[in-house]
Scaffold this motif. Structure first.
Motif, PDB file in Angstrom:
ATOM      1  N   GLU A 139       0.848  -1.206   0.000  1.00  0.00           N
ATOM      2  CA  GLU A 139       0.000   0.000   0.000  1.00  0.00           C
ATOM      3  C   GLU A 139       0.872   1.239   0.000  1.00  0.00           C
ATOM      4  O   GLU A 139       0.384   2.360  -0.088  1.00  0.00           O
ATOM      5  CB  GLU A 139      -0.924  -0.021   1.229  1.00  0.00           C
ATOM      6  CG  GLU A 139      -0.191  -0.107   2.547  1.00  0.00           C
ATOM      7  CD  GLU A 139      -1.079  -0.545   3.713  1.00  0.00           C
ATOM      8  OE1 GLU A 139      -2.221  -0.958   3.476  1.00  0.00           O
ATOM      9  OE2 GLU A 139      -0.600  -0.476   4.851  1.00  0.00           O
ATOM     10  N   ASN A 140       2.200   1.034   0.114  1.00  0.00           N
ATOM     11  CA  ASN A 140       3.147   2.158   0.170  1.00  0.00           C
ATOM     12  C   ASN A 140       4.013   2.234  -1.076  1.00  0.00           C
ATOM     13  O   ASN A 140       5.192   2.560  -1.011  1.00  0.00           O
ATOM     14  CB  ASN A 140       4.051   2.030   1.398  1.00  0.00           C
ATOM     15  CG  ASN A 140       3.272   2.097   2.689  1.00  0.00           C
ATOM     16  OD1 ASN A 140       2.201   2.694   2.733  1.00  0.00           O
ATOM     17  ND2 ASN A 140       3.778   1.497   3.736  1.00  0.00           N
ATOM     18  N   LYS A 260      -8.552   1.729  14.564  1.00  0.00           N
ATOM     19  CA  LYS A 260      -7.575   0.965  13.775  1.00  0.00           C
ATOM     20  C   LYS A 260      -8.254  -0.213  13.091  1.00  0.00           C
ATOM     21  O   LYS A 260      -8.013  -0.496  11.901  1.00  0.00           O
ATOM     22  CB  LYS A 260      -6.457   0.467  14.702  1.00  0.00           C
ATOM     23  CG  LYS A 260      -5.384  -0.351  13.996  1.00  0.00           C
ATOM     24  CD  LYS A 260      -4.514   0.547  13.148  1.00  0.00           C
ATOM     25  CE  LYS A 260      -3.470  -0.238  12.390  1.00  0.00           C
ATOM     26  NZ  LYS A 260      -3.980  -1.027  11.285  1.00  0.00           N
ATOM     27  N   GLY A 264      -8.102   1.285   9.703  1.00  0.00           N
ATOM     28  CA  GLY A 264      -6.678   1.094   9.453  1.00  0.00           C
ATOM     29  C   GLY A 264      -5.821   2.249   9.939  1.00  0.00           C
ATOM     30  O   GLY A 264      -4.600   2.215   9.815  1.00  0.00           O
ATOM     31  N   ARG A 265      -6.442   3.289  10.524  1.00  0.00           N
ATOM     32  CA  ARG A 265      -5.688   4.456  10.994  1.00  0.00           C
ATOM     33  C   ARG A 265      -5.083   4.198  12.375  1.00  0.00           C
ATOM     34  O   ARG A 265      -5.784   3.839  13.313  1.00  0.00           O
ATOM     35  CB  ARG A 265      -6.583   5.692  11.051  1.00  0.00           C
ATOM     36  CG  ARG A 265      -6.820   6.355   9.704  1.00  0.00           C
ATOM     37  CD  ARG A 265      -7.820   7.491   9.827  1.00  0.00           C
ATOM     38  NE  ARG A 265      -7.444   8.453  10.863  1.00  0.00           N
ATOM     39  CZ  ARG A 265      -8.324   9.255  11.454  1.00  0.00           C
ATOM     40  NH1 ARG A 265      -9.608   9.187  11.157  1.00  0.00           N
ATOM     41  NH2 ARG A 265      -7.903  10.097  12.366  1.00  0.00           N
ATOM     42  N   LYS A 357      -3.865  -2.608   5.822  1.00  0.00           N
ATOM     43  CA  LYS A 357      -3.505  -1.592   6.827  1.00  0.00           C
ATOM     44  C   LYS A 357      -3.457  -2.196   8.226  1.00  0.00           C
ATOM     45  O   LYS A 357      -3.973  -1.622   9.181  1.00  0.00           O
ATOM     46  CB  LYS A 357      -4.477  -0.404   6.764  1.00  0.00           C
ATOM     47  CG  LYS A 357      -4.461   0.303   5.417  1.00  0.00           C
ATOM     48  CD  LYS A 357      -5.359   1.523   5.394  1.00  0.00           C
ATOM     49  CE  LYS A 357      -5.278   2.223   4.048  1.00  0.00           C
ATOM     50  NZ  LYS A 357      -6.165   3.386   3.950  1.00  0.00           N
TER      51      LYS A 357
END
Length: 382
Positions: A139-140, A260, A264-265, A357
């Protein structure tokens, strides 16, 4: 030139390496390709110097190999890279570096995935045929910088956090950090510690925790209901940091662990930034409305001059640029359509790892699920 294999893994970051290790344990052949010249390029080349894993090491181990007994609780970047190198050696993982996947599509007649890649050194096209395809490109994979009116005309230096290494060269300069996640908050601390006049844009609700509070919470949640643990964590955070709303930092209504799980934060693990904000050494600002030259205008009309802007605004998945026939698994943003924990499997032998995430623990879970699922149909394939 065409190479046939059972599993094609795209990406040799922690997600791809973990999948390779799990397949090796089950004696399933695979090929792993990586566009960069090394494994885990984000960790080796695009992470700031002072970075440590934000979670305790017991929540960041990859399958089958533990950290050394004398490893610190919070693993520094360089030690994590050494851990990955040891992982590669132990499982004899041999990524094909400088190999950029340009397209992958599914052949319904032959029931196989066909990948076309390019050797970045020789520019020769390489083709792969595999029964199973694992998207581990992460995802990065690409820096995400927001569209801001006037940004392209900014007269100072504007970089993404992936290019930031240290605050050494910014001493005495006016620097704006955009983004209030863990990277943004830690980069702001690093800049201020090196003598930069530092400001940070806090544009979203955020939980501020200590690493000890989060470690306690992640341990307790294995035995106590999540909402009870979240309530405790919020109370402990309030006790440690006090009311941060008067400093421009407001916490979400959902607790840190539930937030989270749902979005996903992550909560922000404070490294000393909050103390500097309270002391006025780091200024908290609102959203940017536009940029003129070196002047940044904020919502509400406030203006400040800056020499540099660091965008700690995250990354985006690029899987959809090369993956065809991936609509069973990924949405238009290249992220899973299904919610965790059912996100990792698509149709026709398509899988993704590390896109939920959920950090390194999520990668470990995905890789084990994928390897076991492939094993269940591998023998019928052979």
């Amino acid at each position: 030139m065409e190479e046939q294999t059972v599993v094609l893994i795209v990406g040799a970051g922690p997600a791809g390496l973990t999948t390779a290790a799990c397949l090796t344990q089950l004696s399933i052949p695979y090929v792993i390709v990586e566009r960069e010249d090394c494994s885990a390029s984000l960790w080796r080349n695009r992470a700031y110097d002072r970075l440590k894993l934000h979670l305790a090491k017991e929540f960041c181990e990859l399958p089958h190999i533990s950290y050394p007994a004398d490893a610190p609780t919070y693993i520094p970047k360089d030690q994590f890279v050494k851990y990955l190198d040891n992982y590669i050696e132990c499982f004899n993982i041999r990524p094909k570096y400088h190999t950029a996947i340009e397209s992958c599509s599914y052949d319904k007649v032959r029931k196989c995935w066909f990948g076309m890649a390019r050797d970045m050194t020789t520019l020769v096209v390489v083709r792969f045929m595999a029964r199973f395809l694992v998207v581990a490109s992460g995802e990065n994979s690409a820096a995400n910088i927001p569209i801001i009116p006037g940004l392209h005309e900014f007269s100072g230096e504007a970089i993404h956090s992936s290019r930031y290494k240290s605050g050494t060269s910014y001493s005495g300069k006016n620097v704006l950090v955009v983004g209030c996640g863990n990277s943004g908050m830690e980069i702001a601390y690093d800049l201020a510690s090196h003598g930069a006049n530092t400001s940070i844009v806090v544009h979203s609700l955020v939980h501020i925790m200590t690493k000890e509070i989060i470690r306690l919470g992640m341990t307790l949640v294995q035995h106590i209901p999540l909402n009870v643990v979240d309530d405790l964590l919020v109370r402990m955070s309030g006790f440690v940091f006090g009311d941060l709303s008067r400093h421009g930092i407001v916490r979400p209504k959902l607790g840190p662990l539930l937030l989270k799980a749902k979005t996903g934060r992550y909560a922000v693990i404070d490294v000393g930034t909050i103390g500097l904000i309270k002391d006025g050494a780091i200024k908290v600002l609102g959203n940017i409305s536009k940029i003129k030259g070196n002047i940044v205008e904020f919502e509400g009309g406030k203006e400040n001059a800056f020499d540099a802007i660091v965008f700690a605004t995250g990354y985006k998945s690029m899987a959809n640029t090369w993956l065809k026939n991936g609509e069973s698994m990924l949405n238009n943003d290249g992220l899973p359509k299904k919610e965790f924990p059912n996100h990792w499997k698509g149709a026709n032998g398509l899988y993704c790892v590390g896109l939920a995430k959920r950090g390194l623990a999520g990668i470990a879970m995905d890789a084990k699920n994928i390897a076991n699922d492939i094993l269940s149909s591998y023998h019928s394939y052979t």
